[in-house]
Scaffold this motif. Structure first.
Motif, PDB file in Angstrom:
ATOM      1  N   THR A 120      61.935 -20.105  28.410  1.00  0.00           N
ATOM      2  CA  THR A 120      61.422 -19.568  27.162  1.00  0.00           C
ATOM      3  C   THR A 120      61.922 -20.366  25.969  1.00  0.00           C
ATOM      4  O   THR A 120      61.194 -20.587  25.011  1.00  0.00           O
ATOM      5  CB  THR A 120      61.851 -18.098  27.006  1.00  0.00           C
ATOM      6  N   ASN A 121      63.162 -20.834  26.042  1.00  0.00           N
ATOM      7  CA  ASN A 121      63.799 -21.465  24.901  1.00  0.00           C
ATOM      8  C   ASN A 121      64.088 -22.952  25.082  1.00  0.00           C
ATOM      9  O   ASN A 121      64.911 -23.513  24.363  1.00  0.00           O
ATOM     10  CB  ASN A 121      65.099 -20.726  24.570  1.00  0.00           C
ATOM     11  N   LYS A 122      63.425 -23.589  26.034  1.00  0.00           N
ATOM     12  CA  LYS A 122      63.650 -25.019  26.267  1.00  0.00           C
ATOM     13  C   LYS A 122      62.349 -25.677  26.706  1.00  0.00           C
ATOM     14  O   LYS A 122      61.558 -25.080  27.430  1.00  0.00           O
ATOM     15  CB  LYS A 122      64.688 -25.240  27.361  1.00  0.00           C
ATOM     16  N   PHE A 123      62.166 -26.922  26.248  1.00  0.00           N
ATOM     17  CA  PHE A 123      61.102 -27.740  26.807  1.00  0.00           C
ATOM     18  C   PHE A 123      61.508 -29.198  26.745  1.00  0.00           C
ATOM     19  O   PHE A 123      62.364 -29.595  25.955  1.00  0.00           O
ATOM     20  CB  PHE A 123      59.744 -27.481  26.128  1.00  0.00           C
ATOM     21  N   ASN A 124      60.918 -29.978  27.641  1.00  0.00           N
ATOM     22  CA  ASN A 124      61.156 -31.416  27.695  1.00  0.00           C
ATOM     23  C   ASN A 124      59.864 -32.125  27.341  1.00  0.00           C
ATOM     24  O   ASN A 124      58.784 -31.703  27.735  1.00  0.00           O
ATOM     25  CB  ASN A 124      61.610 -31.859  29.085  1.00  0.00           C
ATOM     26  N   ALA A 125      59.995 -33.214  26.606  1.00  0.00           N
ATOM     27  CA  ALA A 125      58.857 -34.055  26.260  1.00  0.00           C
ATOM     28  C   ALA A 125      59.147 -35.455  26.809  1.00  0.00           C
ATOM     29  O   ALA A 125      60.289 -35.919  26.760  1.00  0.00           O
ATOM     30  CB  ALA A 125      58.661 -34.096  24.753  1.00  0.00           C
TER      31      ALA A 125
END
Length: 148
Positions: free
Chosen positions: A127-132
């Protein structure tokens, strides 16, 4: 027999839909809205390239509006866009996959400095993290964002 199935399915449904975040059901545009901090950039592979963003705070607002603040307090205004596309597998056993790319453009109107980046793929890891990801020749850059 119907009583057995309904008595088993009801608790299972409650556990699945009340104990978990509903973010996985949202589209990427809704999930990314909010304030994010770029925590880290990993460099994998060979070669080099200059990166536009290596730190800072990003506010993704509805309608594709962006506010970026660098570590020196410089404030940029701009836009963001997520595009969804299908990539065909490159072998007989490989499956096609859907990827979402993220484009960011930010302008400091006081200094006329323009920053832009196109991430090849983004993946939410919670919910509180993403990778690009940026794939550049034999190098891959992984940008790790955390919600503030």
């Amino acid at each position: 027999m119907k009583k057995i199935y309904s008595s088993l399915l009801t608790p299972l449904a409650l556990v699945l839909f009340t104990g978990c975040s509903k973010d996985i059901l949202k589209n990427y545009e809704d999930r990314i809205e909010g304030t994010w901090r770029l925590d880290d950039v990993d460099r994998l592979g060979f070669g080099s390239s200059s990166l536009t963003f290596t730190e800072g705070r990003f506010i993704f607002s509805s309608g594709g509006k962006l506010e970026y603040t660098d570590r020196f307090g410089g404030t940029y205004q701009g836009s963001w866009e997520i595009r969804k596309r299908r990539i065909q597998g490159n072998c007989n056993e490989c499956d096609d996959q859907t990827v979402r790319s993220l484009s960011i453009t930010a302008i400091d109107f006081a200094t006329r400095d323009v920053k832009t980046e196109n991430f090849d793929d983004i993946k939410f890891t919670g919910t509180n993290k993403f990778n690009a990801f940026i794939h550049y020749n034999a190098r891959t850059y992984v940008f790790r964002f955390r919600r503030e």
